[in-house]
Design a protein around this motif. Structure first.
Motif, PDB file in Angstrom:
ATOM      1  N   UNK A   1      40.185  -6.781 109.513  1.00 55.89           N
ATOM      2  CA  UNK A   1      39.907  -6.757 111.623  1.00 55.89           C
ATOM      3  C   UNK A   1      38.671  -5.609 111.694  1.00 55.89           C
ATOM      4  N   UNK A   2      39.600  -4.514 110.477  1.00 60.20           N
ATOM      5  CA  UNK A   2      39.176  -2.993 111.194  1.00 60.20           C
ATOM      6  C   UNK A   2      37.183  -3.588 110.233  1.00 60.20           C
ATOM      7  N   UNK A   3      37.002  -4.134 109.448  1.00 60.74           N
ATOM      8  CA  UNK A   3      35.722  -4.288 108.568  1.00 60.74           C
ATOM      9  C   UNK A   3      34.864  -4.947 109.913  1.00 60.74           C
ATOM     10  N   UNK A   4      34.912  -6.035 110.978  1.00 59.50           N
ATOM     11  CA  UNK A   4      34.876  -6.587 111.707  1.00 59.50           C
ATOM     12  C   UNK A   4      34.415  -5.654 112.583  1.00 59.50           C
ATOM     13  N   UNK A   5      35.500  -4.616 113.050  1.00 56.26           N
ATOM     14  CA  UNK A   5      34.754  -3.920 114.029  1.00 56.26           C
ATOM     15  C   UNK A   5      33.824  -2.717 114.076  1.00 56.26           C
ATOM     16  N   UNK A   6      33.981  -2.789 112.651  1.00 56.66           N
ATOM     17  CA  UNK A   6      33.500  -1.474 112.422  1.00 56.66           C
ATOM     18  C   UNK A   6      31.420  -1.738 112.177  1.00 56.66           C
ATOM     19  N   UNK A   7      31.543  -3.389 111.470  1.00 57.74           N
ATOM     20  CA  UNK A   7      30.175  -3.498 110.752  1.00 57.74           C
ATOM     21  C   UNK A   7      30.105  -4.845 111.066  1.00 57.74           C
ATOM     22  N   UNK A   8      30.223  -5.431 111.577  1.00 59.61           N
ATOM     23  CA  UNK A   8      29.579  -6.397 113.103  1.00 59.61           C
ATOM     24  C   UNK A   8      30.172  -7.824 112.174  1.00 59.61           C
ATOM     25  N   UNK A   9      31.095  -7.712 110.981  1.00 57.11           N
ATOM     26  CA  UNK A   9      31.074  -9.570 110.289  1.00 57.11           C
ATOM     27  C   UNK A   9      32.531  -9.800 111.538  1.00 57.11           C
ATOM     28  N   UNK A  10      32.979 -11.422 111.450  1.00 57.77           N
ATOM     29  CA  UNK A  10      33.773 -11.703 111.789  1.00 57.77           C
ATOM     30  C   UNK A  10      34.698 -12.740 111.123  1.00 57.77           C
ATOM     31  N   UNK A  11      35.421 -11.965 110.234  1.00 61.45           N
ATOM     32  CA  UNK A  11      36.215 -12.614 109.213  1.00 61.45           C
ATOM     33  C   UNK A  11      37.813 -13.756 110.187  1.00 61.45           C
ATOM     34  N   UNK A  12      38.116 -12.615 111.498  1.00 60.44           N
ATOM     35  CA  UNK A  12      39.350 -13.413 111.747  1.00 60.44           C
ATOM     36  C   UNK A  12      38.138 -14.271 113.110  1.00 60.44           C
ATOM     37  N   UNK A  13      36.692 -13.974 114.138  1.00 62.42           N
ATOM     38  CA  UNK A  13      36.779 -14.876 114.552  1.00 62.42           C
ATOM     39  C   UNK A  13      36.891 -16.444 113.979  1.00 62.42           C
ATOM     40  N   UNK A  14      35.957 -15.887 113.034  1.00 55.06           N
ATOM     41  CA  UNK A  14      35.688 -17.486 111.506  1.00 55.06           C
ATOM     42  C   UNK A  14      37.113 -17.965 110.595  1.00 55.06           C
ATOM     43  N   UNK A  15      37.840 -18.230 111.478  1.00 52.02           N
ATOM     44  CA  UNK A  15      39.129 -18.228 110.893  1.00 52.02           C
ATOM     45  C   UNK A  15      39.101 -18.109 109.052  1.00 52.02           C
ATOM     46  N   UNK A  16      38.216 -16.310 108.311  1.00 54.09           N
ATOM     47  CA  UNK A  16      38.540 -16.474 107.326  1.00 54.09           C
ATOM     48  C   UNK A  16      39.799 -15.514 107.244  1.00 54.09           C
ATOM     49  N   UNK A  17      40.525 -15.428 107.990  1.00 59.70           N
ATOM     50  CA  UNK A  17      41.931 -14.578 107.197  1.00 59.70           C
ATOM     51  C   UNK A  17      42.139 -15.232 106.479  1.00 59.70           C
ATOM     52  N   UNK A  18      43.258 -14.064 105.682  1.00 56.78           N
ATOM     53  CA  UNK A  18      43.573 -15.077 104.665  1.00 56.78           C
ATOM     54  C   UNK A  18      44.822 -15.938 105.183  1.00 56.78           C
ATOM     55  N   UNK A  19      45.638 -16.734 104.810  1.00 57.21           N
ATOM     56  CA  UNK A  19      46.880 -17.082 104.698  1.00 57.21           C
ATOM     57  C   UNK A  19      48.613 -17.130 104.319  1.00 57.21           C
TER      58      UNK A  19
END
Length: 516
Positions: free
Chosen positions: A485-503
């Motif tokens: 989530x922090x990488x998303x916020x700083x570097x423009x990735x979207x792990x969270x929004x794209x559903x790619x956080x781990x289960x």
């Protein structure tokens, strides 16, 4: 007194029956899953993840259940994160895997004291593995079978901030001198005097994570603030003071243009190592309570006399004297809930007046007893003598408890270190994870993640492993999500929004004793 039972709270902890597979202790805390929806594609962002190197201590290494072992390493935070970074061009991620799932270290066939096999549970309190399955052979030997690097996971259990800069910290010849870390010896290979930072930079990282500083305060806390493991000073040159050491680490890691992510230090008061053992675990019958009170009568009377002398001969007021007399008077009662007796060096020293008046009092809810005290309270200081029960007739030494004054000292240092971490991270444009807030939430409301709610409860909470300090594999998975989530916020990735956080539900909360 021989049969005093002071830890029924631990025995009542419910865990699963042991089996050969990782176990799940959170089935009773499931929450409704979110409704599925169409998600965007995973975005690359601005960071280059091709060579990811993780630096830190045990929380980076994957330490769990008071040991490092293959299964815990495979579920370490950076290894979980690397699998997601691989989706955006990240390369292979190599770890210095242990030789077995027992944990523990040996040198030339001899076990290293203090580096023992992991803890397990069979349905109640944490237990040493060998007390459940019998003797095991520790096969990870730092003189015989170290793996070959370079290693992307440079997490070294036990490392403090300045250790990452220290030459010789991984030299086998320095282990017997107390100047080297056996876990790091396994990673240095043909360059035994190279520092952690040097080995990391030799890989020309394009992306890094740094989670360091926990041990700079944790060592002092785990030792009960007895002074044997002091807090790292804030000020001083790199390699000595925390502030300049941390700045030097970030300056070097970013010198080649690498981007990265850092995390700060949790408060020790939020972890079960310090919140599990109650201050008042002693049950007494009427006869025993009366006998103990009679034994302390002379002490209580001496306290009264000493403070009467101080009021008459020093600027101490009667009000101040009465407050400390009340704090220091020791009294036990029939039934449950008697507080243990502890040494408190912040009390007024009365030994010059009466050598028998040591600085002791009964603990209060503001004191934090360390987790190992659970197996010490109620034992006999003199074998066979029921009048020498530790924590009752014999006060607990400083190493078993954190007093409010020691807690304040730890918090003050943590706040200074965390301010430095965040300021340096912001100055370098790095992603930042507020691990302090994360673990505080575990200790209060819990953290919903996936279909589970994680808490800081020992054994049953799912986030903390059996040592009460380090995370479970599920806890590391939760932390990996926060890193993404922090990488998303700083570097423009979207792990969270794209559903790619781990289960996180696919990661275990503890490992069976039979896991080898």
């Amino acid at each position: 007194m021989k049969n005093i039972k002071y830890l029924s709270f631990l025995c009542a902890l419910a865990v699963l029956v042991a089996c050969n597979e990782p176990e799940d202790v959170l089935k009773g805390t499931s929450i409704e899953p979110k409704v599925e929806q169409e998600l965007p594609q995973l975005a690359n962002g601005s960071a280059d993840f091709s060579t990811y190197v993780a630096l830190g201590n045990s929380l980076t290494a994957g330490f769990s259940d008071n040991a490092l072992f293959i299964a815990s390493q495979e579920n370490s935070l950076p290894n979980i994160l690397s699998q997601k970074l691989a989706m955006l061009g990240g390369g292979s991620f190599t770890q210095p895997l242990m030789n077995d799932n027992f944990g523990g270290l040996a040198v030339a066939g001899n076990r290293i004291p203090g580096f023992d096999p992991r803890l397990v549970t069979t349905g109640s309190a944490p237990l040493p593995l060998e007390s459940v399955i019998g003797p095991v052979t520790v096969t990870t030997d730092i003189a015989l079978n170290n793996p070959t690097g370079p290693f992307n996971n440079m997490g070294v259990p036990g490392a403090k901030s300045f250790h990452l800069l220290a030459p010789g910290y991984g030299n086998l010849a320095n282990v017997s001198l107390g100047l080297a870390n056996p876990y790091f010896v396994r990673m240095t290979g043909a360059t035994p005097n190279a520092s952690v930072l040097e080995l990391a930079m030799a890989q020309s990282p394009t992306f890094f994570s740094l989670w360091i500083g926990n041990n700079d305060v944790l060592g002092y806390a785990i030792s009960g603030g007895d002074g044997s493991n002091p807090i790292t000073p804030a000020d001083g040159p790199p390699g000595v003071g925390f502030n300049n050491t941390y700045a030097a680490l970030i300056a070097t890691l970013t010198s080649g243009g690498a981007k990265g992510i850092v995390a700060n230090i949790p408060y020790v008061t939020d972890i079960p190592h310090f919140t599990t053992v109650p201050h008042n675990p002693v049950p007494l019958d009427a006869a025993t309570a009366g006998a103990v009170n009679q034994a302390y009568a002379a002490y209580n009377g001496g306290i009264q006399q000493a403070f009467a002398f101080l009021v008459a001969n020093t600027p101490l007021t009667q009000e101040q004297a009465d407050a400390e007399i009340a704090k220091r008077t020791i009294s036990f009662a029939e039934g449950e809930g008697n507080a243990v007796v502890i040494i408190d060096e912040d009390l007024t020293d009365l030994t010059a007046i009466n050598p028998a008046l040591v600085s002791m009092r009964q603990a209060t809810a503001d004191d934090l007893l360390v987790l190992p005290a659970s197996s010490f309270i109620g034992t006999l200081a003199v074998p066979g003598n029921p009048l020498t029960v530790n924590g009752v007739a014999v006060p607990l030494e400083d190493k078993w408890v954190l007093t409010p004054e020691e807690q304040a000292e730890i918090k003050a240092a943590t706040d200074v270190f965390n301010a430095t971490i965040e300021a340096v991270a912001n100055g370098a444009g790095l992603a930042f994870v507020d691990a302090n807030a994360l673990l505080s939430q575990l200790n209060t409301t819990g953290i919903p993640s996936g279909n589970f709610i994680l808490t800081s409860n020992l054994v049953t909470g799912g986030a903390f492993s059996l040592d009460g300090v380090h995370l479970t594999s599920r806890g590391y998975a939760m932390a990996a999500n926060e890193f993404m989530k922090a990488i998303d916020a700083t570097y423009g990735t979207n792990f969270e929004a794209s559903g790619n956080l781990v289960d996180i539900g696919t990661y275990p909360t503890n490992y069976a004793p039979t896991l080898q």
